[in-house]
Design an enzyme around this catalytic site. Sequence first.
Site, mmCIF file in Angstrom:
data_model
loop_
_atom_site.group_PDB
_atom_site.id
_atom_site.type_symbol
_atom_site.label_atom_id
_atom_site.label_comp_id
_atom_site.label_asym_id
_atom_site.label_seq_id
_atom_site.Cartn_x
_atom_site.Cartn_y
_atom_site.Cartn_z
ATOM 1 N N ASP A 61 -21.174 46.179 29.737
ATOM 2 C CA ASP A 61 -20.303 47.168 30.389
ATOM 3 C C ASP A 61 -18.949 47.276 29.679
ATOM 4 O OD1 ASP A 61 -19.780 49.088 32.322
ATOM 5 O OD2 ASP A 61 -18.880 47.635 33.697
ATOM 6 N N HIS A 67 -20.165 53.943 23.235
ATOM 7 C CA HIS A 67 -21.599 53.590 23.224
ATOM 8 C C HIS A 67 -22.075 53.336 21.792
ATOM 9 C CE1 HIS A 67 -21.644 54.468 27.403
ATOM 10 N NE2 HIS A 67 -21.590 55.785 27.297
ATOM 11 N N LEU A 86 -37.765 35.454 19.620
ATOM 12 C CA LEU A 86 -37.030 35.953 20.792
ATOM 13 C C LEU A 86 -37.720 37.161 21.431
ATOM 14 C CD1 LEU A 86 -34.243 36.006 22.435
ATOM 15 C CD2 LEU A 86 -33.502 37.663 20.732
HETATM 16 C C1 IPE Z 1 -24.231 49.054 34.795
HETATM 17 O O1 IPE Z 1 -23.015 49.566 34.395
HETATM 18 C C2 IPE Z 1 -25.336 49.688 33.999
HETATM 19 C C3 IPE Z 1 -25.379 49.332 32.581
HETATM 20 C C4 IPE Z 1 -24.589 48.528 31.942
HETATM 21 C C5 IPE Z 1 -26.428 49.964 31.842
HETATM 22 P P1 IPE Z 1 -22.315 50.775 35.166
HETATM 23 O O2 IPE Z 1 -21.012 51.001 34.496
HETATM 24 O O3 IPE Z 1 -23.222 51.935 35.265
HETATM 25 O O4 IPE Z 1 -22.113 50.162 36.626
HETATM 26 P P2 IPE Z 1 -21.031 50.499 37.740
HETATM 27 O O5 IPE Z 1 -21.086 51.982 37.969
HETATM 28 O O6 IPE Z 1 -19.714 50.083 37.205
HETATM 29 O O7 IPE Z 1 -21.428 49.672 38.919
HETATM 30 C C1 IPE Z 2 -21.846 50.538 29.821
HETATM 31 O O1 IPE Z 2 -20.583 51.052 29.584
HETATM 32 C C2 IPE Z 2 -22.927 51.367 29.157
HETATM 33 C C3 IPE Z 2 -23.735 52.175 30.088
HETATM 34 C C4 IPE Z 2 -23.653 52.121 31.390
HETATM 35 C C5 IPE Z 2 -24.705 53.077 29.507
HETATM 36 P P1 IPE Z 2 -19.963 52.163 30.497
HETATM 37 O O2 IPE Z 2 -20.337 53.490 29.965
HETATM 38 O O3 IPE Z 2 -20.291 51.940 31.928
HETATM 39 O O4 IPE Z 2 -18.400 51.943 30.275
HETATM 40 P P2 IPE Z 2 -17.260 51.915 31.377
HETATM 41 O O5 IPE Z 2 -17.661 50.913 32.400
HETATM 42 O O6 IPE Z 2 -17.177 53.295 31.940
HETATM 43 O O7 IPE Z 2 -16.041 51.521 30.623
HETATM 44 MG MG MG Z 3 -19.444 50.810 33.379
#
Ligand code: IPE
Ligand code: IPE
Ligand code: MG
Length: 253
Positions: A24, A41, A135
């Site tokens: 995240d 990303h 792995l």
């Molecule tokens: C969780 O992250 C999903 C992934 C890392 C793929 P999100 O950014 O979507 O989760 P919330 O919205 O903060 O709970």
């Molecule tokens: C996690 O990073 C990746 C996915 C959920 C695909 P985020 O896109 O949720 O990044 P933040 O949390 O908004 O910074």
């Molecule tokens: Mg996120």
Amino acid sequence: MQQQDIFSKIDKKRLPHHVAIIMDGNGRWAKKQGKDRLFGHFSGVESVRSVTEGAAELGIECLTLYAFSTENWDRPQAEVEGLMALLIKTIHGEVPTLNKNNIRLFVIGDRSMLPTSVQEELQEALDKTAANKGLKLILALSYSSHWEIKEAVKKIAKQIQAGNLEIDDITDDVVAQNLDTSSFPNPELMIRTGGEHRISNFLLYQLAYAELYFCETQWPDYRKSHFFDAIVDFQRRERRFGKTSEQIQENLD
Ligand code: IPE
Ligand code: IPE
Ligand code: MG
């Protein structure tokens, strides 16, 4: 601390068999630099490489990476499309490295929701890495626990309906066997990067006794040295599984 120093602090005989990561913080990392969320990303791919390499170096059995949740389908269309394009490119590009490092790819989640092009690319990568014995790299894609548990309930109900299973024969094992993760041990360590302290519909059943590790580092800045830090922290914890500390110590002696 240098990466090599952290690596040497890890007891290779007490590794978690399975580590799961909520990757995240990509969007916030990009925004902070005045860039588009997609840039975050794209930059996160290097972190995936580094951590996967670190897990393979340590000899960890399973690494699950939460790459896209069921709820992520509700993000702006451009971001979803960008993520799908990134998936195709990355999966395609990484297969030779996976094979070189003896890594086998797996996927959990609702693959039917993915665009056909992603499904095809994934299937090819699954087939091409199927003989690898090192792995197990498990991608959680279009995944959520609520979806997975609902599907498991349906599968079990169908077995009962067909007369192949009695209600009283539904054990913990039967439930686990009907989850997408049936061929993997439960994660013993769950890491979430990016500073949020929540599970976001990830492996709710399987994380029952996992150690949870939250860190502030945003995913695009995360490297194998951070991953090794988390393993060192894991190894300092006493896992009691409902027992007392004294009982655990007795068993160690
Ligand atoms: C969780 O992250 C999903 C992934 C890392 C793929 P999100 O950014 O979507 O989760 P919330 O919205 O903060 O709970
Ligand atoms: C996690 O990073 C990746 C996915 C959920 C695909 P985020 O896109 O949720 O990044 P933040 O949390 O908004 O910074
Ligand atoms: Mg996120």
